[in-house]
Design an enzyme around this catalytic site. Structure first.
Site, PDB file in Angstrom:
ATOM      1  N   CYS A 103       3.488  -4.604   6.678  1.00 12.98           N
ATOM      2  CA  CYS A 103       3.078  -4.361   5.298  1.00 12.98           C
ATOM      3  C   CYS A 103       4.262  -3.916   4.455  1.00 12.98           C
ATOM      4  O   CYS A 103       5.322  -3.555   4.971  1.00 12.98           O
ATOM      5  CB  CYS A 103       1.986  -3.296   5.255  1.00 12.98           C
ATOM      6  SG  CYS A 103       0.412  -3.832   5.937  1.00 12.98           S
ATOM      7  N   HIS A 158       0.818  -1.217   0.000  1.00 10.17           N
ATOM      8  CA  HIS A 158       0.000   0.000   0.000  1.00 10.17           C
ATOM      9  C   HIS A 158       0.854   1.271   0.000  1.00 10.17           C
ATOM     10  O   HIS A 158       2.081   1.228   0.185  1.00 10.17           O
ATOM     11  CB  HIS A 158      -0.942   0.009   1.213  1.00 10.17           C
ATOM     12  CG  HIS A 158      -0.240   0.051   2.542  1.00 10.17           C
ATOM     13  ND1 HIS A 158       0.347   1.179   3.046  1.00 10.17           N
ATOM     14  CD2 HIS A 158      -0.065  -0.916   3.486  1.00 10.17           C
ATOM     15  CE1 HIS A 158       0.857   0.925   4.239  1.00 10.17           C
ATOM     16  NE2 HIS A 158       0.629  -0.350   4.533  1.00 10.17           N
TER      17      HIS A 158
END
Length: 417
Positions: A342, A324
């Site tokens: 992440c 992301h």
């Protein structure tokens, strides 16, 4: 005329046949060859164990065909259902009894043809049609994902309506779940637990392949009093380009390949110590243009707590690992790992990734100090099992371990987090 011994012998035989012509004719009147005689109706000779009056046959019981020992013997039995499948069976050594060894299908129509021989050797035949009763318990199958285009890493999921235990029952299920792949490639089912199994090829799906998955279990006996239900709609998938993102947690760069050729390199940041990103092959599960990420949702609090609006989020695990946009750590991209697990990148790079990748595409993390990706339970980690381990989870091709267990015994589908 001079005659050789052989010619004299032939001449004598000819004369003998002429002189005994009447005898020869008389011998010919002994009767026709039984092999050329029209078979007689063996209805009184052959007995089936089917109910009288056309009542339906219990598919849980074997079919038997018999003749009395002094009335001849059975020569051949053929039992075929409406789809052309033959019912397997065995004939006794004395030829007086045939018994099915294969399972009858539930709710099916059959035609049985029996060839016999009477005590004099004359051929007989009998044909019987019968139907089996419907199943009281049916096994339905739900395929996933939904119809559409997917990446080369997307496994096929089959969820069963009832538990299936035992190698024989599981093998029956696998034989009835057909995967048609064009172009073809070796593949196998793998049982995660008693109600869920996945299918994947030995290697990633071929780019551009067409996949059709169908359920051919209707009426098929799975286990005691459990039969396959209605087939439902086949699953059809199209496989796109081979898209792979190789995330190097040590160098802090991602390399993106399309069909084996590098099309982009992106500076990134991955999980910091204590939150290191999982190593291994992951499959894109879905994409969200906007998602609010809270540390509390994954058990992270205190000084590490966070509550962030995140854009261009591509999910790779159920527990919350994404690729992301992370504009707040832009200075760390390409140099340090500062995330909570992440893979972060600039907003423009995340938007490009979001638009380029789709469900089923591959995201592989290498050189991380984190744990390995779980094969099952936190996304689709199926590709982290080598081919031997994968096949070990199939009831059709499994190799049993020395202790009698297999990979399927220990693999369990855990709930999504």
């Amino acid at each position: 005329m001079n005659q050789t011994p052989r010619s004299r012998t032939v001449l004598r035989c000819s004369l003998l046949l002429v002189s005994l012509g009447a005898v020869a004719i008389a011998c010919g009147e002994a009767g026709p060859d039984p092999m050329t005689t029209k078979p007689f109706d063996a209805a009184k000779q052959v007995t089936f164990n089917t109910p009288r009056g056309g009542a339906k046959v219990d598919p849980d019981k074997p079919l038997e065909v018999t003749v009395k020992r002094d009335e001849g013997r059975i020569m051949d039995v053929s039992v075929v259902d409406g789809t052309g499948h033959h019912l397997a069976g065995e004939l006794s050594a004395d030829g007086v009894r045939w018994r099915s060894t294969g399972a009858l299908s539930a709710g099916a129509k059959y035609t049985a043809r029996v060839s016999t021989e009477d005590a004099e050797g004359s051929p007989g035949t009998r044909t019987l049609t019968f139907a089996t009763s419907a199943a009281k318990r049916e096994l339905s199958v739900e395929f996933g994902p939904e119809e559409g285009e997917y990446g080369v890493g997307q496994p096929i999921i089959a969820e069963l309506s009832a538990p299936v235990e035992g190698k024989a029952a599981r093998a029956a299920v696998e034989r009835g779940l057909k995967v048609d792949l064009k172009p073809g490639a070796e593949g196998a089912w793998h049982w995660l637990n008693d109600e869920v199994l996945h299918y994947r090829p030995k290697e990633f799906w071929p780019a551009g392949a067409k996949v059709t998955v169908s359920n051919n279990l209707q009426g098929v006996k799975i286990a005691d009093k459990l039969y396959g239900g209605a087939p439902g709609k086949p699953l059809k998938m199209t496989i796109g380009d081979r898209m792979e993102a190789i995330t190097d947690a040590s160098s802090h760069w991602m390399t993106v390949l399309r069909n084996g050729e590098v099309i982009n390199t992106i500076p990134i940041t991955t999980g910091k110590p204590g939150f290191s990103t999982r190593n291994g092959i992951k499959v894109v599960l879905g994409q969200e243009y906007f998602v609010r990420m809270r540390g509390s949702s994954v058990g992270i609090g205190g000084s590490e707590a966070y509550n962030l609006p995140v854009y261009y989020a591509t999910r790779v695990t159920w527990s919350g690992e994404y690729v992301h946009a992370a504009p707040w750590s832009l200075s760390d991209h390409g140099s340090r790992n500062v995330s909570h697990g992440c893979t972060g990148m600039s907003t423009s790079n995340a938007a490009w990734f979001y638009e380029t990748f789709k469900e089923g595409d591959i995201v592989e993390v290498i050189n991380s100090i984190g744990e390995d990706m779980d094969p099952f339970g936190n996304g689709y980690g199926d590709w982290n099992l080598d081919w031997t381990e994968w096949r070990d989870g199939s009831a059709l091709v499994a190799d049993t371990r020395p202790d009698g267990s297999s990979a399927a015994d220990s693999a369990r589908l855990r709930p999504r987090v």
